[in-house]
Each structure stands twice: as structure tokens, then as C-alpha cells.
Design a protein around this motif. Structure first.
Motif, PDB file in Angstrom:
ATOM      1  N   THR A   1       0.818  -1.219   0.000  1.00 26.90           N
ATOM      2  CA  THR A   1       0.000   0.000   0.000  1.00 26.90           C
ATOM      3  C   THR A   1       0.852   1.269   0.000  1.00 26.90           C
ATOM      4  OG1 THR A   1      -0.146  -0.074   2.407  1.00 26.90           O
ATOM      5  CG2 THR A   1      -1.975  -1.078   1.174  1.00 26.90           C
ATOM      6  N   CYS A   2       2.140   1.114  -0.253  1.00 24.93           N
ATOM      7  CA  CYS A   2       3.021   2.298  -0.258  1.00 24.93           C
ATOM      8  C   CYS A   2       3.041   2.921  -1.661  1.00 24.93           C
ATOM      9  CB  CYS A   2       4.432   1.905   0.161  1.00 24.93           C
ATOM     10  SG  CYS A   2       5.597   3.264  -0.018  1.00 24.93           S
ATOM     11  N   PRO A   3       2.625   4.169  -1.800  1.00 25.22           N
ATOM     12  CA  PRO A   3       2.572   4.791  -3.126  1.00 25.22           C
ATOM     13  C   PRO A   3       3.927   4.881  -3.816  1.00 25.22           C
ATOM     14  CG  PRO A   3       1.443   6.154  -1.490  1.00 25.22           C
ATOM     15  CD  PRO A   3       2.148   5.081  -0.746  1.00 25.22           C
ATOM     16  N   THR A   4       5.007   5.157  -3.064  1.00 23.92           N
ATOM     17  CA  THR A   4       6.299   5.319  -3.739  1.00 23.92           C
ATOM     18  C   THR A   4       6.857   3.961  -4.157  1.00 23.92           C
ATOM     19  OG1 THR A   4       7.408   5.404  -1.581  1.00 23.92           O
ATOM     20  CG2 THR A   4       6.869   7.507  -2.617  1.00 23.92           C
TER      21      THR A   4
ATOM     22  N   GLY B   1      10.056   1.666  -0.300  1.00 27.90           N
ATOM     23  CA  GLY B   1       8.900   1.144   0.437  1.00 27.90           C
ATOM     24  C   GLY B   1       9.173   1.240   1.933  1.00 27.90           C
ATOM     25  N   PRO B   2       8.149   1.072   2.760  1.00 29.17           N
ATOM     26  CA  PRO B   2       8.330   1.228   4.202  1.00 29.17           C
ATOM     27  C   PRO B   2       9.319   0.242   4.810  1.00 29.17           C
ATOM     28  CG  PRO B   2       6.030   0.719   3.633  1.00 29.17           C
ATOM     29  CD  PRO B   2       6.774   0.855   2.356  1.00 29.17           C
TER      30      PRO B   2
ATOM     31  N   ARG C   1      12.742   1.350   4.026  1.00 29.12           N
ATOM     32  CA  ARG C   1      13.057   2.602   4.739  1.00 29.12           C
ATOM     33  C   ARG C   1      13.300   2.347   6.224  1.00 29.12           C
ATOM     34  NH1 ARG C   1       8.720   5.434   1.076  1.00 29.12           N
ATOM     35  NH2 ARG C   1      10.114   6.435  -0.427  1.00 29.12           N
TER      36      ARG C   1
ATOM     37  N   CYS D   1       9.819   9.704   0.689  1.00 28.62           N
ATOM     38  CA  CYS D   1       8.652   9.217   1.438  1.00 28.62           C
ATOM     39  C   CYS D   1       7.659  10.366   1.626  1.00 28.62           C
ATOM     40  CB  CYS D   1       9.116   8.669   2.793  1.00 28.62           C
ATOM     41  SG  CYS D   1       7.767   8.375   3.944  1.00 28.62           S
ATOM     42  N   LEU D   2       6.396  10.097   1.364  1.00 28.18           N
ATOM     43  CA  LEU D   2       5.357  11.134   1.437  1.00 28.18           C
ATOM     44  C   LEU D   2       4.889  11.421   2.873  1.00 28.18           C
ATOM     45  CD1 LEU D   2       3.557   9.187  -1.277  1.00 28.18           C
ATOM     46  CD2 LEU D   2       3.829  11.633  -1.643  1.00 28.18           C
ATOM     47  N   THR D   3       5.280  10.564   3.799  1.00 28.60           N
ATOM     48  CA  THR D   3       4.729  10.583   5.168  1.00 28.60           C
ATOM     49  C   THR D   3       3.204  10.454   5.123  1.00 28.60           C
ATOM     50  OG1 THR D   3       6.418  12.277   5.549  1.00 28.60           O
ATOM     51  CG2 THR D   3       5.158  11.583   7.458  1.00 28.60           C
ATOM     52  N   CYS D   4       2.714   9.661   4.171  1.00 31.24           N
ATOM     53  CA  CYS D   4       1.262   9.472   4.057  1.00 31.24           C
ATOM     54  C   CYS D   4       0.744   8.538   5.145  1.00 31.24           C
ATOM     55  CB  CYS D   4       0.924   8.914   2.682  1.00 31.24           C
ATOM     56  SG  CYS D   4       1.534   7.237   2.394  1.00 31.24           S
ATOM     57  N   ARG D   5       1.610   7.675   5.661  1.00 28.16           N
ATOM     58  CA  ARG D   5       1.316   6.731   6.736  1.00 28.16           C
ATOM     59  C   ARG D   5       0.321   5.635   6.343  1.00 28.16           C
ATOM     60  NH1 ARG D   5       0.552  10.640  11.858  1.00 28.16           N
ATOM     61  NH2 ARG D   5       0.069   8.694  12.910  1.00 28.16           N
ATOM     62  N   ALA D   6       0.210   5.389   5.022  1.00 29.38           N
ATOM     63  CA  ALA D   6      -0.611   4.252   4.588  1.00 29.38           C
ATOM     64  C   ALA D   6      -0.023   2.967   5.144  1.00 29.38           C
ATOM     65  CB  ALA D   6      -0.654   4.201   3.063  1.00 29.38           C
ATOM     66  N   CYS D   7       1.308   2.947   5.291  1.00 22.99           N
ATOM     67  CA  CYS D   7       1.975   1.746   5.815  1.00 22.99           C
ATOM     68  C   CYS D   7       1.530   1.457   7.249  1.00 22.99           C
ATOM     69  CB  CYS D   7       3.491   1.900   5.729  1.00 22.99           C
ATOM     70  SG  CYS D   7       4.124   3.474   6.313  1.00 22.99           S
TER      71      CYS D   7
ATOM     72  N   TYR E   1       5.333   3.972  12.041  1.00 25.65           N
ATOM     73  CA  TYR E   1       6.304   4.436  11.045  1.00 25.65           C
ATOM     74  C   TYR E   1       6.442   5.960  11.060  1.00 25.65           C
ATOM     75  CZ  TYR E   1       8.523   5.674   6.713  1.00 25.65           C
ATOM     76  OH  TYR E   1       9.384   6.245   5.805  1.00 25.65           O
TER      77      TYR E   1
HETATM   78  S1  SF4 Z   1       4.588   6.944   4.775  1.00 25.11           S
HETATM   79 FE1  SF4 Z   1       4.808   4.747   4.443  1.00 25.11          FE
HETATM   80  S2  SF4 Z   1       3.353   4.278   2.800  1.00 25.11           S
HETATM   81 FE2  SF4 Z   1       3.663   6.487   2.763  1.00 25.11          FE
HETATM   82  S3  SF4 Z   1       5.303   6.846   1.274  1.00 25.11           S
HETATM   83 FE3  SF4 Z   1       6.265   6.702   3.287  1.00 25.11          FE
HETATM   84  S4  SF4 Z   1       6.844   4.568   3.510  1.00 25.11           S
HETATM   85 FE4  SF4 Z   1       5.356   4.662   1.823  1.00 25.11          FE
END
Ligand code: SF4
Ligand code: SF4
Length: 408
Positions: free
Chosen positions: A34-37, A47-48, A51, A75-81, A91
Motif C-alpha cells: 500500500t506504499c505509493p512510492t 517502500g516502508p 526505509r 517518502c510522502l509521510t502518508c502513513r498508509a503503511c 512508522y
Molecule cells: S509513509 Fe509509508 S506508505 Fe507512505 S510513502 Fe512513506 S513509507 Fe510509503
């Protein structure tokens, strides 16, 4: 995950916390899905899980820190991970510790961009002046900045003291300039229901930008200023309401961020406890809401700060359906649109591709409008489609004209 932290690092609260988070990861790799990058590059280090290894190496001071920096900056810091992780690995908090270790400085153009963004974005009056300048010179502005120039430059709402019942409404930095109609509309909705609004005159940036860009001490300075500015309203307001989920998620975290600050810990926790995203307030206050007559089919885009940061899922959808909207299905609703605060300016290639993919999925079932809950997503998506992109609050009918609208 095994760690080998130095005794010196383990003697610090931050070292202990990082160690605890790292050790909770069982390297299953579910989060990569589920990690966009990771979806964009297919590189384990984007990926998380990758990282997390890089962060461990960084904190243990082994490996190539420049490589870690590149993959962490992406990393977008979207926290989908975090949402996906079955082991509850925090994370976002770990990335915050790593970014603080890396610091805000970078090499070359990237560094200047970061300095510029940190100088500009947290200051609404500077943003206003820059937006004016941008409007006059739009054809010459690089694409990565052009998308942030609003059509109308807002001034922020002022207090409505007409009612005994009140909320403290946050103006935000970018929001009051770029998407002023959101708060104007909300203020009028509240007014109709007999609820007034207080504004904290000393409200400043929530601190998210500096936190994400690795300057924790500057972020904490801003947060202390904000705690001073907001806590004075807690006796007269029933909640602190943010209509920008990107700011709300940080304000809700003030208690944790200042937990070790003897002077501020208590007030920061009180501010966090009183902070609500606007949808939480709408649910709690049981407002009388109505649909607009001119729109039926809506595509909803949940900002990451709402769904992964604050873990608020389904509430806006429920509210929109309850008043009579049809929500069209969208693919991969958990994936970030690529806006991610300053990410669109600092990592434009990945940001653009994510924006393009997101718009494609949102438009798949021909909505008349796209609704979201954060200024960054609204600007990022709005720049990429002719279909209007609005804050979901603007889909709630309000017969009054925007009382505080001012020409931009
Ligand atoms: S926060 Fe997690 S899911 Fe989002 S880009 Fe960073 S590593 Fe990937
Ligand atoms: S899903 Fe959780 S436990 Fe598994 S690798 Fe990702 S962060 Fe680690």
C-alpha cells in the motif's frame, strides 16, 4: 527487527522509542503493497520496510547516509503503511526521528528549495504577497509552484461573536490564502445553527512543515507559540476545529510532541484533547445539514492525514450520503494523491505521477465534483482536472452568501 544501538543512544528517550518501534517490525513486507512510492519505483528502499532498515542503519551510524536521505526524502509521510501494518509499527514517529537526525539541510538546489518553502509556507502574509506576485507572472512560474497559485487570494475569517455557543476555528496558513471559501462557508453554516466562532489572533503555523523537513526544534518553537495562542480559548469554546486535516493531525499530536516539556506538557495535552477535525465536530454537534440542489454525484478523496494520520474513515462519506449525495466508487482510496505538504514542490516527478493516477481513478465513474478535506489535496487535484475540486463542507447547503468573502 534486531537492533544494535549504542548505549549513548539508548540512554535518550528518542533512542529508546526508535528502538522500540524498530523492534516491533517483523519485516513481513505487507506494508509495501500500500506504499505509493513503492508502487511507483518497485525499489524496496522506496517502500516502508526498506526505509525502516535504512532508518535503523542511520541511527546506528552504519551504511550510506546519503542513500538513506534520498529514499527518506522520497517518502510522502502518508502513513498508509501504518494503516496496513499488522504489527502496529509507528512508522510516522520513526520517520520523524530519522528526519530530525538527518536535519533540514540538503545539497544544492534542493537545499535552497527547502529553505524557501520553510520561509514561505508557514507565513500567511508572505504567502499572500507571493500569490499576488505569482498571479501577475503566472506564465513564467515553474509548474511545481504554479499549481499552488490560487485564483482567489483569501484573507482568513474573522470572529463571529453573535452566539453564546462557540468553537475556536483555525485559519491555517495555506488554507486561509488558497481555499478561503472553506472556512467562510463553515462559519456561515455554524451561524445558521446558532454557533459562533472565535479566532486566535496569535495562531501560527501548526509546525507540520518543519517537522516533515527535519527541523524539530523550529517545529517545537512554533508548537509552543500555538499552544499559548490556542489554550486561552479553551474556557469559552467547545472545541478547537480544523477544516484542514493536514494541520489537524499535527495539532492532535501536540500532547505527545511536548510530553517532555515541563512547562508546556499539560497545556499541550489540553489543546490536543480539544482539537477536532471538522467532521468529528459536525458529528458531535449533530448539525442540521442539507444537500446542495445543483450537484448529485460526488467522488470523495480522503486525505492521508485524515484516513491514515487521524484514523478517521467513513465519517465524511456517511455525512454526504446522509444528506442525499451519491458517492461514486473510486479505486485505491488509500493511496496518496502526491500533494503531501511541500512534497509536490520538493519531489515534483513522483508527486505529479501520483496526482495523475489519483485524478484518473477519481474520474473513472464520471462524478460532477470531487470532494476532499485538505487544502493541499484540493490544490494538487484541482490543478489537474476541469472537474471542480472542493472541500466537502462546501457540499453542505448554506443559503447565505459567504459573509466574509473578500475580493482577492
Ligand atoms: S509513509 Fe509509508 S506508505 Fe507512505 S510513502 Fe512513506 S513509507 Fe510509503
Ligand atoms: S507491515 Fe509492519 S511489520 Fe511488516 S514490514 Fe511493514 S512495518 Fe514491518
Amino acid at each position: 527487527m534486531q537492533t544494535n544501538f549504542s548505549a549513548e543512544l539508548l540512554a535518550t528517550d528518542r533512542g529508546q522509542r526508535a528502538n522500540e518501534i524498530l523492534r516491533s517490525c517483523v519485516h513481513c513486507g505487507f506494508c509495501n503493497a500500500t506504499c505509493p512510492t513503492y508502487q511507483l519505483t518497485g525499489d524496496e528502499l522506496d517502500g516502508p520496510r526498506g526505509r525502516i532498515y535504512l532508518i535503523r542503519d542511520l541511527l546506528e551510524e552504519v551504511g550510506d547516509s546519503k542513500r538513506s536521505q534520498m529514499h527518506l526524502d522520497r517518502c510522502l509521510t502518508c502513513r498508509a503503511c501504518e494503516t496496513t501494518c499488522p504489527s502496529g509499527v509507528a512508522y510516522g514517529e520513526l520517520a520523524e526521528i530519522a528526519r530530525n537526525k538527518l536535519g533540514p539541510s540538503r545539497r544544492g538546489l534542493k537545499n535552497w528549495l527547502r529553505v524557501f518553502v520553510r520561509w514561505l509556507v508557514p507565513n500567511a502574509s508572505r504567502l499572500r504577497q507571493m500569490a499576488q506576485l505569482g498571479k501577475m507572472t503566472r506564465p513564467f512560474i515553474p509548474y511545481r509552484f504554479k499549481q499552488h497559485i490560487p485564483h482567489r487570494i483569501g484573507m482568513g475569517v474573522t470572529a463571529n461573536e453573535r452566539h453564546a455557543r462557540k468553537v475556536l476555528l483555525l485559519n491555517g496558513c495555506a488554507q486561509q490564502v488558497a481555499t478561503a471559501t472553506t472556512n467562510e462557508h463553515f462559519l456561515n453554516l455554524l451561524d445558521e445553527q446558532g454557533i459562533g466562532v472565535e479566532i486566535a489572533s496569535q495562531e501560527g503555523c501548526c509546525g507540520a512543515l518543519d517537522l516533515h523537513l527535519g527541523d524539530e526544534s523550529r517545529a517545537l518553537e512554533r508548537i509552543r507559540q500555538n499552544v499559548d495562542a490556542l489554550s486561552g480559548h479553551l474556557d469559552t469554546c467547545e472545541a478547537i476545529v480544523s477544516t484542514a486535516s493536514g494541520c489537524g493531525v499535527t495539532i492532535k499530536d501536540y500532547g505527545r510532541l511536548l510530553a517532555d516539556d515541563f512547562e508546556y506538557a499539560e497545556a499541550a495535552a489540553m489543546v490536543s484533547d480539544a482539537a477536532l477535525d471538522v467532521v468529528e465536530y459536525v458529528e458531535r454537534a449533530s448539525l442540521d445539514l442539507h444537500k446542495r440542489d445543483d450537484i448529485d454525484r460526488v467522488a470523495w478523496h480522503a486525505p492521508c492525514s485524515l484516513q491514515h494520520g487521524m484514523k478517521i474513515t467513513g465519517s465524511v462519506e456517511k455525512c454526504l450520503v446522509a444528506v442525499g449525495y451519491e458517492l461514486v466508487p473510486t479505486k485505491d482510496p488509500h493511496i496518496c494523491c502526491g500533494s503531501a505538504g511541500s512534497y509536490s514542490m520538493l519531489e515534483p516527478k513522483m508527486s505529479d505521477e501520483l496526482g495523475r493516477r489519483k485524478v484518473e481513478t477519481l474520474l473513472q465513474h464520471d462524478p460532477e465534483i470531487i470532494a476532499t478535506a485538505n487544502v493541499g489535496c484540493q490544490a494538487h487535484l484541482g490543478h489537474r482536472t476541469g472537474v471542480p475540486v472542493v472541500h466537502w463542507l462546501e457540499l453542505l447547503a448554506c443559503p447565505k452568501p459567504p459573509a466574509q468573502a473578500r475580493p482577492g
